[in-house]
Design an enzyme around this catalytic site. Structure first.
Site, short mmCIF file in Angstrom:
data_model
loop_
_atom_site.label_atom_id
_atom_site.label_comp_id
_atom_site.label_asym_id
_atom_site.label_seq_id
_atom_site.Cartn_x
_atom_site.Cartn_y
_atom_site.Cartn_z
N SER A 38 1.07 -1.19 0.06
CA SER A 38 0.15 -0.22 0.06
C SER A 38 1.09 1.26 0.14
CB SER A 38 -1.06 -0.19 1.24
OG SER A 38 -1.95 0.94 1.16
N ASP A 91 -9.99 -4.29 -5.44
CA ASP A 91 -9.11 -3.10 -4.92
C ASP A 91 -9.43 -1.85 -5.67
OD1 ASP A 91 -7.17 -1.26 -4.06
OD2 ASP A 91 -5.71 -2.99 -3.72
N HIS A 123 -8.30 -4.65 -1.19
CA HIS A 123 -7.12 -4.04 -0.88
C HIS A 123 -6.69 -4.62 0.63
CE1 HIS A 123 -4.05 -0.80 -0.72
NE2 HIS A 123 -4.51 -0.66 0.47
#
Length: 316
Positions: free
Chosen positions: A164, A262, A292
């Site tokens: 991320s 995501d 995600h």
């Protein structure tokens, strides 16, 4: 030059497990505080304490070594008995959450199974320390490692990566090493897992909507406002903020991964295409059904991707 697209979940039972987990996560969304640019202190503290999205903090392992390098930047190191290389890990959390001790179990397991010293950067967090504080700390850690890896760990075989926001910071770090210090080739691989690379928002970010998974359109907007306060979408297209708009020439081979559920899916697809255009090798993994942050949870696809991560790092 190669680009490989992999779908991790071809097994129907595995995909069913992934989608069922997503549904359970959504159902529990009412108990989780929403991420926004106006978080109060108590909510911010709660999000930081429960770093994996659960109700309790993750366990800190005694195998970790704490190091402080230039400018007071902290590194949490896991060093196996035999070291064949060093992996500089940058944690995720929207630049405002997470910490270097948030994945001790996974990082120690990675160190043991790959014979890599794994160093996680304890970079400063927004909103107390907005851009460019976090990128500055990651740059400092990477420069220290380039200069000291051989004396500290007996190797100059270096890799970098994260999840991320950590994937975003990994790319910025490689670009800063190249552009500010003339350092190319020091890191031989980049492991980039569901990162945001366009902070002005790719189509998949803008169109994802309010579905309460680990990230969505509103959460991303809030994260960008916390990380880069005062910048509008056009200003966030600066290559020093959004690496999708940067010249990626000279960067190492990369493994880029995202799930189909995501909002950052386009970021990984677009970055892989730009990476390929420079002539460097890219392996793009698109994981069916994955949301995600899926690698933080005990799923079949998580173990598959962790094995692919280990294979990529040991083969670099």
């Amino acid at each position: 030059m190669t680009i490989t697209t992999m779908t991790a979940t071809t097994d129907e039972d595995c995909l069913a497990e992934t989608l069922a987990f997503n549904a359970q996560f959504e159902a529990a969304a009412a108990t989780r505080p929403a991420r926004s640019a106006t978080l109060d202190a108590a909510t911010l503290a709660r999000l930081r304490a429960n770093r994996l999205g659960g109700d309790t903090p993750p366990e800190r392992l005694p195998q970790a070594q704490e190091r402080t390098v230039a400018d007071g930047v902290g590194l949490r190191a896991f060093v196996p008995e035999h070291v064949d290389g060093v992996y500089l890990h940058i944690h995720g959390g929207g630049w405002a959450f997470g910490s270097a001790d948030g994945q001790d179990g996974r990082l120690w397991n990675l160190a043991r199974r790959t014979r890599l010293a794994v160093l996680s950067v304890d970079y400063r967090l927004a909103p107390e320390h907005p851009f460019p504080a976090g990128p500055d700390d990651c740059e400092t850690a990477a420069r220290w490692l380039v200069d000291h890896a051989e004396t500290e760990f007996g190797t100059r075989r270096l890799m970098i990566g994260g999840e991320s926001a950590g994937a975003h910071l990994s790319v910025l770090t490689l670009l800063r090493l190249r552009d500010r210090h003339g350092v190319t080739g020091a890191f031989r691989a980049a492991n980039l897992v569901y990162g945001p690379y366009d902070l002005s928002m790719t189509p998949s970010q803008r169109l994802f909507g309010s579905r309460p998974l680990l990230s969505n359109t509103e959460a991303l907007r809030g994260s960008y406002e916390l990380f880069t306060p005062g910048l509008d979408a056009e200003q966030r297209r600066d290559p020093g903020v959004s690496p999708l708009f940067a010249d990626l020439t000279g960067l190492p081979p990369a493994r880029i991964v995202a799930g189909t559920e995501d909002p950052l899916l386009d970021d990984s697809r677009f970055l892989a295409a730009c990476w390929q255009a420079t002539g460097s090798d890219v392996h793009l993994g698109v994981v069916a059904g994955a949301m995600h942050g899926f690698t933080l949870f005990p799923l079949t696809i998580t173990e598959r991707e962790h094995q692919r991560e280990r294979d990529f790092l040991t083969g670099a």
